[in-house]
Design a protein around this motif. Structure first.
Motif, mmCIF file in Angstrom:
data_model
loop_
_atom_site.group_PDB
_atom_site.id
_atom_site.type_symbol
_atom_site.label_atom_id
_atom_site.label_comp_id
_atom_site.label_asym_id
_atom_site.label_seq_id
_atom_site.Cartn_x
_atom_site.Cartn_y
_atom_site.Cartn_z
ATOM 1 N N ARG A 94 35.829 44.988 51.435
ATOM 2 C CA ARG A 94 36.891 44.056 51.801
ATOM 3 C C ARG A 94 36.792 42.765 50.992
ATOM 4 N NH1 ARG A 94 37.225 44.597 58.454
ATOM 5 N NH2 ARG A 94 37.830 46.809 58.489
ATOM 6 N N ILE A 95 35.557 42.311 50.767
ATOM 7 C CA ILE A 95 35.374 41.108 49.967
ATOM 8 C C ILE A 95 35.853 41.358 48.540
ATOM 9 C CG2 ILE A 95 33.637 39.581 48.934
ATOM 10 C CD1 ILE A 95 32.068 39.786 51.530
ATOM 11 N N TYR A 96 35.438 42.500 47.975
ATOM 12 C CA TYR A 96 35.881 42.802 46.613
ATOM 13 C C TYR A 96 37.395 42.925 46.546
ATOM 14 C CZ TYR A 96 36.896 45.132 42.287
ATOM 15 O OH TYR A 96 37.456 45.440 41.075
ATOM 16 N N GLN A 97 37.995 43.556 47.531
ATOM 17 C CA GLN A 97 39.449 43.721 47.534
ATOM 18 C C GLN A 97 40.156 42.369 47.571
ATOM 19 O OE1 GLN A 97 41.350 45.441 51.070
ATOM 20 N NE2 GLN A 97 42.603 46.708 49.708
ATOM 21 N N LYS A 98 39.686 41.469 48.441
ATOM 22 C CA LYS A 98 40.288 40.139 48.521
ATOM 23 C C LYS A 98 40.140 39.395 47.196
ATOM 24 C CE LYS A 98 39.620 37.521 52.086
ATOM 25 N NZ LYS A 98 38.943 36.769 53.168
ATOM 26 N N PHE A 99 38.966 39.516 46.588
ATOM 27 C CA PHE A 99 38.729 38.837 45.323
ATOM 28 C C PHE A 99 39.605 39.417 44.216
ATOM 29 C CE2 PHE A 99 35.986 38.537 41.419
ATOM 30 C CZ PHE A 99 36.286 37.213 41.155
ATOM 31 N N SER A 100 39.667 40.739 44.134
ATOM 32 C CA SER A 100 40.444 41.378 43.077
ATOM 33 C C SER A 100 41.930 41.116 43.226
ATOM 34 C CB SER A 100 40.173 42.888 43.063
ATOM 35 O OG SER A 100 40.641 43.507 44.246
ATOM 36 N N GLN A 101 42.376 40.841 44.456
ATOM 37 C CA GLN A 101 43.789 40.558 44.716
ATOM 38 C C GLN A 101 44.112 39.068 44.662
ATOM 39 O OE1 GLN A 101 44.400 42.423 48.524
ATOM 40 N NE2 GLN A 101 44.638 44.479 47.641
ATOM 41 N N GLY A 102 43.102 38.255 44.335
ATOM 42 C CA GLY A 102 43.331 36.831 44.214
ATOM 43 C C GLY A 102 43.356 36.086 45.531
ATOM 44 N N ARG A 103 42.894 36.717 46.603
ATOM 45 C CA ARG A 103 42.889 36.075 47.911
ATOM 46 C C ARG A 103 41.538 35.460 48.242
ATOM 47 N NH1 ARG A 103 43.443 39.431 51.997
ATOM 48 N NH2 ARG A 103 43.085 41.387 50.855
ATOM 49 N N LEU A 104 40.604 35.539 47.294
ATOM 50 C CA LEU A 104 39.282 34.926 47.447
ATOM 51 C C LEU A 104 38.923 34.314 46.101
ATOM 52 C CD1 LEU A 104 36.810 34.689 49.455
ATOM 53 C CD2 LEU A 104 35.849 36.643 48.232
ATOM 54 N N SER A 105 38.482 33.065 46.115
ATOM 55 C CA SER A 105 38.181 32.381 44.865
ATOM 56 C C SER A 105 36.908 32.934 44.227
ATOM 57 C CB SER A 105 38.009 30.883 45.115
ATOM 58 O OG SER A 105 36.791 30.633 45.815
ATOM 59 N N LEU A 106 36.785 32.711 42.924
ATOM 60 C CA LEU A 106 35.581 33.123 42.212
ATOM 61 C C LEU A 106 34.354 32.444 42.798
ATOM 62 C CD1 LEU A 106 34.128 34.569 39.917
ATOM 63 C CD2 LEU A 106 34.756 32.662 38.410
ATOM 64 N N ASP A 107 34.455 31.171 43.155
ATOM 65 C CA ASP A 107 33.315 30.448 43.726
ATOM 66 C C ASP A 107 32.879 31.067 45.049
ATOM 67 O OD1 ASP A 107 33.158 28.705 41.613
ATOM 68 O OD2 ASP A 107 34.270 27.102 42.606
ATOM 69 N N ASP A 108 33.843 31.428 45.900
ATOM 70 C CA ASP A 108 33.506 32.030 47.192
ATOM 71 C C ASP A 108 32.926 33.423 47.002
ATOM 72 O OD1 ASP A 108 34.287 29.814 48.615
ATOM 73 O OD2 ASP A 108 36.299 30.568 49.054
ATOM 74 N N TYR A 109 33.489 34.178 46.064
ATOM 75 C CA TYR A 109 32.937 35.508 45.776
ATOM 76 C C TYR A 109 31.508 35.383 45.269
ATOM 77 C CZ TYR A 109 31.983 39.854 43.318
ATOM 78 O OH TYR A 109 31.388 41.013 42.866
ATOM 79 N N ARG A 110 31.295 34.471 44.334
ATOM 80 C CA ARG A 110 29.963 34.270 43.771
ATOM 81 C C ARG A 110 28.967 33.838 44.849
ATOM 82 N NH1 ARG A 110 31.121 30.890 39.743
ATOM 83 N NH2 ARG A 110 30.885 32.353 37.997
#
Length: 220
Positions: A94-110
């Motif tokens: 779910r985290i990867y999906q949100k990140f790949s769809q632009g719904r999670l920032s790079l900083d938050d993903y990192r």
């Protein structure tokens, strides 16, 4: 894991090393009706049959473990840092999906990825902890008590250049494993994997996977 009893070879499915794509390419030669897929129970705990480190395989299926000494065995390894990022994405879809769809920032993903790396503990990576089944050290997929059971190991980073080594296992394998298409379970990222880890996370990965860096000749 895939077994070909007719021709006498075993493919060890090392987690997060294009295993799903390799399996799909080689199923035409598999002779066990895809037995080593999905899940089962061992000692009252759930295990992932596709990703059994050798210590668990020896307990779960001792006769098949014995075949590793009689059959020809091969598998693939990957840079431990890149593999860790891929393992995180696999275990946090779910985290990867949100990140790949632009719904999670790079900083938050990192931040989430680094926190995951901080918390890695060797005891959780032995194959018993279902949430960490994609993080098992590569050493444990191919080595047991200091012995390597693989006759041929190829780095994923040089697969196209080295795939012909698999002709020593079965002359049909190099052609079957020309991975021209997108890998079946690939998860792309906008930045290089090694740019995602801070120094503390990188130190944790280096410590946990020290043997993988050494045994399979990866340098960071």
């Amino acid at each position: 894991m895939l077994i070909n009893d007719h021709d006498g070879w075993v493919f060890i499915h090392n987690p997060k090393c294009a295993g799903t794509t390799v399996r799909q390419s080689l199923m035409q030669y598999e002779t066990r009706n895809d037995y080593y897929w999905l899940f089962d129970m061992l000692d009252g705990r759930q295990i992932d049959k596709a990703h059994l480190p050798l210590a668990l395989l020896k307990r779960y299926a001792p006769s098949d473990f014995a075949l590793l000494s009689d059959y020809r065995v091969f598998g693939f390894v990957r840079d431990p840092v890149t593999r860790m990022v891929s393992s995180y994405n696999e275990s946090h879809p779910r985290i990867y999906q949100k990140f790949s769809q632009g719904r999670l920032s790079l900083d938050d993903y990192r931040q989430g990825l680094n926190q995951f790396c901080y918390g890695l503990e060797a005891q959780a990576l032995k194959g018993w902890d279902f949430d960490y089944r994609h993080c098992i050290p590569q050493r444990d997929m191919f080595y047991l008590r200091g012995k390597c059971y693989a006759d041929v190991l190829i780095k994923m980073e040089s697969l196209e250049r080295q795939v012909n080594k698999l002709a020593a296992i079965d002359h049909r394998l190099p052609a079957a494993l020309v991975l021209k298409n997108k890998r079946a379970n690939s998860k792309t990222l906008p930045v290089a994997h090694n740019e995602l880890l801070d120094q503390k996370a990188l130190a944790s990965v280096k410590a946990i996977y020290h043997d993988d860096f050494v045994l399979f000749d990866y340098v960071h």
